[in-house]
Motif scaffolding. Sequence first.
Motif, PDB file in Angstrom:
ATOM      1  N   ILE A  18    -135.281 -12.522  79.072  1.00 58.46           N
ATOM      2  CA  ILE A  18    -135.387 -13.939  78.716  1.00 58.46           C
ATOM      3  C   ILE A  18    -136.724 -14.213  78.033  1.00 58.46           C
ATOM      4  N   ALA A  19    -137.792 -13.615  78.530  1.00 63.76           N
ATOM      5  CA  ALA A  19    -139.111 -13.816  77.926  1.00 63.76           C
ATOM      6  C   ALA A  19    -139.147 -13.314  76.489  1.00 63.76           C
ATOM      7  N   ALA A  20    -138.479 -12.183  76.231  1.00 66.13           N
ATOM      8  CA  ALA A  20    -138.442 -11.652  74.869  1.00 66.13           C
ATOM      9  C   ALA A  20    -137.685 -12.582  73.930  1.00 66.13           C
ATOM     10  N   ALA A  21    -136.661 -13.258  74.446  1.00 63.80           N
ATOM     11  CA  ALA A  21    -135.833 -14.135  73.603  1.00 63.80           C
ATOM     12  C   ALA A  21    -136.410 -15.537  73.481  1.00 63.80           C
ATOM     13  N   GLN A  22    -137.022 -16.049  74.555  1.00 64.63           N
ATOM     14  CA  GLN A  22    -137.429 -17.458  74.591  1.00 64.63           C
ATOM     15  C   GLN A  22    -138.939 -17.678  74.595  1.00 64.63           C
ATOM     16  N   GLY A  23    -139.716 -16.619  74.813  1.00 69.44           N
ATOM     17  CA  GLY A  23    -141.133 -16.819  75.030  1.00 69.44           C
ATOM     18  C   GLY A  23    -141.382 -17.344  76.439  1.00 69.44           C
ATOM     19  N   THR A  24    -142.636 -17.552  76.771  1.00 68.80           N
ATOM     20  CA  THR A  24    -142.995 -18.074  78.099  1.00 68.80           C
ATOM     21  C   THR A  24    -143.878 -19.309  77.914  1.00 68.80           C
ATOM     22  N   PRO A  25    -143.962 -20.146  78.923  1.00 67.61           N
ATOM     23  CA  PRO A  25    -143.256 -20.112  80.202  1.00 67.61           C
ATOM     24  C   PRO A  25    -141.853 -20.696  80.079  1.00 67.61           C
ATOM     25  N   PHE A  26    -141.020 -20.457  81.104  1.00 69.58           N
ATOM     26  CA  PHE A  26    -139.681 -21.037  81.165  1.00 69.58           C
ATOM     27  C   PHE A  26    -139.258 -21.126  82.620  1.00 69.58           C
ATOM     28  N   ILE A  27    -138.269 -21.958  82.868  1.00 72.79           N
ATOM     29  CA  ILE A  27    -137.695 -22.124  84.213  1.00 72.79           C
ATOM     30  C   ILE A  27    -136.258 -21.661  84.183  1.00 72.79           C
ATOM     31  N   VAL A  28    -135.859 -20.910  85.188  1.00 68.26           N
ATOM     32  CA  VAL A  28    -134.475 -20.468  85.341  1.00 68.26           C
ATOM     33  C   VAL A  28    -133.878 -21.156  86.568  1.00 68.26           C
ATOM     34  N   ILE A  29    -132.717 -21.771  86.375  1.00 67.37           N
ATOM     35  CA  ILE A  29    -131.930 -22.302  87.483  1.00 67.37           C
ATOM     36  C   ILE A  29    -130.821 -21.288  87.765  1.00 67.37           C
ATOM     37  N   ASP A  30    -130.746 -20.841  88.988  1.00 68.23           N
ATOM     38  CA  ASP A  30    -129.775 -19.811  89.357  1.00 68.23           C
ATOM     39  C   ASP A  30    -128.500 -20.474  89.891  1.00 68.23           C
ATOM     40  N   GLU A  31    -127.380 -20.271  89.194  1.00 64.26           N
ATOM     41  CA  GLU A  31    -126.132 -20.942  89.571  1.00 64.26           C
ATOM     42  C   GLU A  31    -125.654 -20.519  90.958  1.00 64.26           C
ATOM     43  N   ARG A  32    -125.822 -19.255  91.311  1.00 65.01           N
ATOM     44  CA  ARG A  32    -125.398 -18.826  92.642  1.00 65.01           C
ATOM     45  C   ARG A  32    -126.175 -19.573  93.731  1.00 65.01           C
ATOM     46  N   SER A  33    -127.471 -19.796  93.491  1.00 69.48           N
ATOM     47  CA  SER A  33    -128.267 -20.559  94.446  1.00 69.48           C
ATOM     48  C   SER A  33    -127.720 -21.977  94.594  1.00 69.48           C
ATOM     49  N   LEU A  34    -127.385 -22.607  93.457  1.00 73.14           N
ATOM     50  CA  LEU A  34    -126.814 -23.946  93.510  1.00 73.14           C
ATOM     51  C   LEU A  34    -125.520 -23.951  94.312  1.00 73.14           C
ATOM     52  N   TRP A  35    -124.664 -22.993  94.039  1.00 73.88           N
ATOM     53  CA  TRP A  35    -123.347 -22.937  94.691  1.00 73.88           C
ATOM     54  C   TRP A  35    -123.507 -22.720  96.199  1.00 73.88           C
ATOM     55  N   GLU A  36    -124.382 -21.787  96.583  1.00 75.93           N
ATOM     56  CA  GLU A  36    -124.576 -21.519  98.012  1.00 75.93           C
ATOM     57  C   GLU A  36    -125.127 -22.736  98.733  1.00 75.93           C
TER      58      GLU A  36
END
Length: 416
Positions: A18-36
Amino acid sequence: MRWTTAFDALGYEAASRIAAAQGTPFIVIDERSLWERWEDLSNALAGSRLFLPYKSCPLSALRAYFHRKGMGAEVASHVELQAALTQGVMGSNILLNQPLRDVEAFRLAMKVGAILVADGLEDVETILREASNIDQIRMLLRINPLGGQGAAWTRFGVSLDDEALEAILYRVRNEPKLEMIGVHCHLGTNLIDASLYTSAVSCLAERWAELEQRCGNTLRVMDLGGGFPTPSSCPTYHHRTQWRPLSPAEIMNSVRDILDRNQLSSRVETWFEPGRVLLEEAGVLVSRVLDVRNSPLGALVTCDSGTNHVPTAAHIRHPISHLINPSNYPGQDNECILYGALCMQSDVLSSSCIFPADIKPGDLIKMGAVGAYDIAFSFPFIQGRCPVLMQKMDGSVEMIRRREGVGDFAALEWGP
C-alpha cells in the motif's frame, strides 16, 4: 470474544504494498475487524435498538456499512442530519441530539419525522415554537440520573430532582402533539467504570413509574448513549496493565438484571449509540520514519504523520510497532520517543514506545486504534488529511477517502 484488530491484521508485506502505491502516511480500515465487532456487539445488545453516532464515523462508506446492518443514525447537527438523509436513512430511524440547539436542525428533523432529544426546558420550548405545522413529535428527554456523581458527565441533562424537570413535564402533559417516548442519558466516553451504567439504570428504573405519572404517558425507551471502551483505548493516565474494561456483553447483562428486578424488561426498550467500540480498533495508521537521533532521553524518532492525523495521541496510549520484514529483525529493542512531522515540540505521538535498535529513515511503523475519533478530529495542518483505505475480507484494498490536497483547500475559498 477476542476481536481481530487492524493493528494486528496489517503485516509488513501488505503495508509495504500500500505504501508503494499510495505513499505515506495512510489509514487502513480492516473489514474483518468491523464485521467481528458488529457481530459481537449486536449479539451482546440483542433486542436493543442501535444508532450510529455520526460524530465518531465521518466517512460515508463506513456509515453505509453499518446502516446496511440495520443501525440508525445519531446526529448532532444540521449538517449531520442532512448527511444521514443523503445516506438514505429514513427520518424515523434518525435521532437528533444536538448541543448546538440549531433551530434549522429542529425544523428539518421534525419535517422528516426524526426523534428529538431535548436537553432542558429551552429545547422543549424551541421545539414547540417551531412545530406549528407538525402533527406529532417524538421526543426523548435527556436526564442526568447520577447528578454528577463519580466520573459521569455533568454538563448535559436534567437532574431527576431539579425543579426544572417539573416545568418540562408540565409542558409535555399539556401538549398533545409532543410525545415523550422515553429518556436519554449519556454518561461519558471510553468508560472503564461499568458501575456508572448500573447506577444510572438503577436510578432510572426505580423512578420510572414516577416519571410516567408526572409526564402523563407510558414511557417505553431508555437510551443509554454510548461510552463503551475498547481494550486498545488505554488513557495516558492509566497503565496498560490496569486497563481492563468490561465488554458490552458484561455491561448489558447487568442492565438486563436491573430491568428484570424492576419489572421493566417487557415494556422498556433499551437504545444505544455505539461508535468508538465499533470503529476504533478497526483502524491502523501507517507512517514512514524520517529521522532518528540519539538523546539523553533515548532515541528520538520522527515520522511523516503527526498529531494532525492522530489527535487523540495526547490522551490515549495507542499501540505502536515497527513494520519490519521478520527475517531482518535484529533481536534488540530500544525505548524511543515518537514525534510527528509538524513544526511543534508538542507533536508527540508517543513519549515511550519500543522500536528495534537499528530503526532508520525509510522504515515503516504502524499505530493502532485510530478508526474513530482520530479520523473525525484530524485536521489539515501543514500536510492535509491522509487517505483512508478499506482492506476487504478477500485481502483487496479500496480507497474510501483520498489524500487531501491544495485543490481541496482552494475549493472552499474565494478571491485571487
